[in-house]
Design a protein around this motif. Structure first.
Motif, PDB file in Angstrom:
ATOM      1  N   TRP A  48       0.832  -1.206   0.000  1.00 39.04           N
ATOM      2  CA  TRP A  48       0.000   0.000   0.000  1.00 39.04           C
ATOM      3  C   TRP A  48       0.867   1.258   0.000  1.00 39.04           C
ATOM      4  O   TRP A  48       0.657   2.162  -0.802  1.00 39.04           O
ATOM      5  CB  TRP A  48      -0.929  -0.002   1.220  1.00 39.04           C
ATOM      6  N   ASN A  51       2.583   1.832  -3.326  1.00 36.98           N
ATOM      7  CA  ASN A  51       1.637   2.283  -4.354  1.00 36.98           C
ATOM      8  C   ASN A  51       1.154   3.700  -4.082  1.00 36.98           C
ATOM      9  O   ASN A  51       0.986   4.484  -5.015  1.00 36.98           O
ATOM     10  CB  ASN A  51       0.459   1.317  -4.461  1.00 36.98           C
ATOM     11  N   TRP A  52       0.908   4.034  -2.815  1.00 34.96           N
ATOM     12  CA  TRP A  52       0.410   5.368  -2.474  1.00 34.96           C
ATOM     13  C   TRP A  52       1.439   6.441  -2.813  1.00 34.96           C
ATOM     14  O   TRP A  52       1.101   7.495  -3.318  1.00 34.96           O
ATOM     15  CB  TRP A  52       0.036   5.426  -0.989  1.00 34.96           C
ATOM     16  N   GLN A  68     -10.430   1.862   6.916  1.00 32.65           N
ATOM     17  CA  GLN A  68     -10.467   2.639   5.681  1.00 32.65           C
ATOM     18  C   GLN A  68     -11.755   3.426   5.588  1.00 32.65           C
ATOM     19  O   GLN A  68     -12.722   3.150   6.303  1.00 32.65           O
ATOM     20  CB  GLN A  68     -10.342   1.728   4.468  1.00 32.65           C
ATOM     21  N   THR A  71     -13.735   5.210   0.096  1.00 31.77           N
ATOM     22  CA  THR A  71     -12.997   5.296  -1.168  1.00 31.77           C
ATOM     23  C   THR A  71     -11.679   4.530  -1.125  1.00 31.77           C
ATOM     24  O   THR A  71     -10.967   4.479  -2.114  1.00 31.77           O
ATOM     25  CB  THR A  71     -12.689   6.762  -1.531  1.00 31.77           C
ATOM     26  N   GLY A  72     -11.339   3.980   0.035  1.00 32.57           N
ATOM     27  CA  GLY A  72     -10.096   3.224   0.153  1.00 32.57           C
ATOM     28  C   GLY A  72      -8.970   3.960   0.843  1.00 32.57           C
ATOM     29  O   GLY A  72      -7.869   3.429   0.969  1.00 32.57           O
ATOM     30  N   GLY A  73      -9.208   5.184   1.312  1.00 34.25           N
ATOM     31  CA  GLY A  73      -8.202   5.871   2.121  1.00 34.25           C
ATOM     32  C   GLY A  73      -8.012   5.100   3.415  1.00 34.25           C
ATOM     33  O   GLY A  73      -8.968   4.526   3.952  1.00 34.25           O
ATOM     34  N   GLY A  95      -5.485   9.438   2.363  1.00 31.51           N
ATOM     35  CA  GLY A  95      -6.662   9.296   1.516  1.00 31.51           C
ATOM     36  C   GLY A  95      -6.368   8.739   0.145  1.00 31.51           C
ATOM     37  O   GLY A  95      -5.242   8.785  -0.344  1.00 31.51           O
ATOM     38  N   SER A  96      -7.412   8.257  -0.494  1.00 28.83           N
ATOM     39  CA  SER A  96      -7.276   7.652  -1.815  1.00 28.83           C
ATOM     40  C   SER A  96      -6.933   8.669  -2.895  1.00 28.83           C
ATOM     41  O   SER A  96      -6.439   8.302  -3.955  1.00 28.83           O
ATOM     42  CB  SER A  96      -8.575   6.928  -2.193  1.00 28.83           C
ATOM     43  N   GLU A  97      -7.158   9.946  -2.620  1.00 25.73           N
ATOM     44  CA  GLU A  97      -6.871  10.992  -3.611  1.00 25.73           C
ATOM     45  C   GLU A  97      -5.649  11.831  -3.232  1.00 25.73           C
ATOM     46  O   GLU A  97      -5.441  12.906  -3.783  1.00 25.73           O
ATOM     47  CB  GLU A  97      -8.091  11.902  -3.775  1.00 25.73           C
ATOM     48  N   CYS A 100      -3.456  13.622   3.185  1.00 27.60           N
ATOM     49  CA  CYS A 100      -2.938  12.869   4.320  1.00 27.60           C
ATOM     50  C   CYS A 100      -2.742  13.816   5.496  1.00 27.60           C
ATOM     51  O   CYS A 100      -2.663  15.033   5.319  1.00 27.60           O
ATOM     52  CB  CYS A 100      -1.639  12.155   3.980  1.00 27.60           C
TER      53      CYS A 100
END
Length: 175
Positions: A48, A51-52, A68, A71-73, A95-97, A100
């Protein structure tokens, strides 16, 4: 006599109790949070974080992911206080977008943030930290918290002051 190693991949009792709570998003008026009943594995956490950030040289050893948003954050304990137990580590959200930030300075303070009706995503992505107190989460915080009750707004501001460069430090890791 051999000393038994501490299992820091086991959820502290407070997080285990949080995992049993059903969070109500209430069409954007509640808490957008889905707690896990176990920490992500070290391999999942490393995957994770890589990838983040886009940085494949990193490992996730400093994080214990425990939930989480929709949205996956991810919400995690950030193991930055060397030699201190998990309950004394800050709670962070990534966060997914790309948003942080630090949510609370300790797990105990995080319980009070939740009790005030603010989740990890809301703490990081929104400026308004006035929530709707939740009786179930208040009761949970009263059972587990070792810090006095304060408002979510005060806890979040204090956590940001304790770790003022967290966002910039994470941004510097991104590729």
């Amino acid at each position: 006599m051999t000393e038994t190693p501490v299992d820091d991949r086991a959820l502290p009792p407070a997080l285990a109790d949080i995992a049993a709570v059903e969070f109500d998003y209430d069409d954007g008026n509640g808490i957008d949070f889905e707690p896990y009943d176990a920490f992500d594995s070290a391999a999942e956490t490393t995957d994770w974080l890589r990838n983040w950030t886009g940085n494949h040289e990193l490992d996730g050893a400093a994080y214990r992911v425990f939930g989480q948003d929709g949205t996956g954050g991810l919400a995690a304990l950030w193991c930055v206080r060397t030699g201190r137990p998990l309950v004394e580590q800050p709670v962070v959200f990534m966060g997914s977008e790309g948003a942080c930030g630090v949510v609370a300075g300790t797990l105990s303070d995080f319980l009070w943030v939740l009790a005030d009706g603010i989740g990890p995503m809301e703490a990081v992505e929104y400026d308004d930290h006035t929530g709707r107190p939740d009786p179930t989460l208040t009761s949970l915080a009263e059972r587990h918290a070792s810090t006095p009750r304060r408002s979510a707004q005060a806890i979040i501001a204090d956590a940001r002051a304790q770790f003022p460069t967290y966002v910039e430090d994470i941004d510097a890791l991104c590729r």
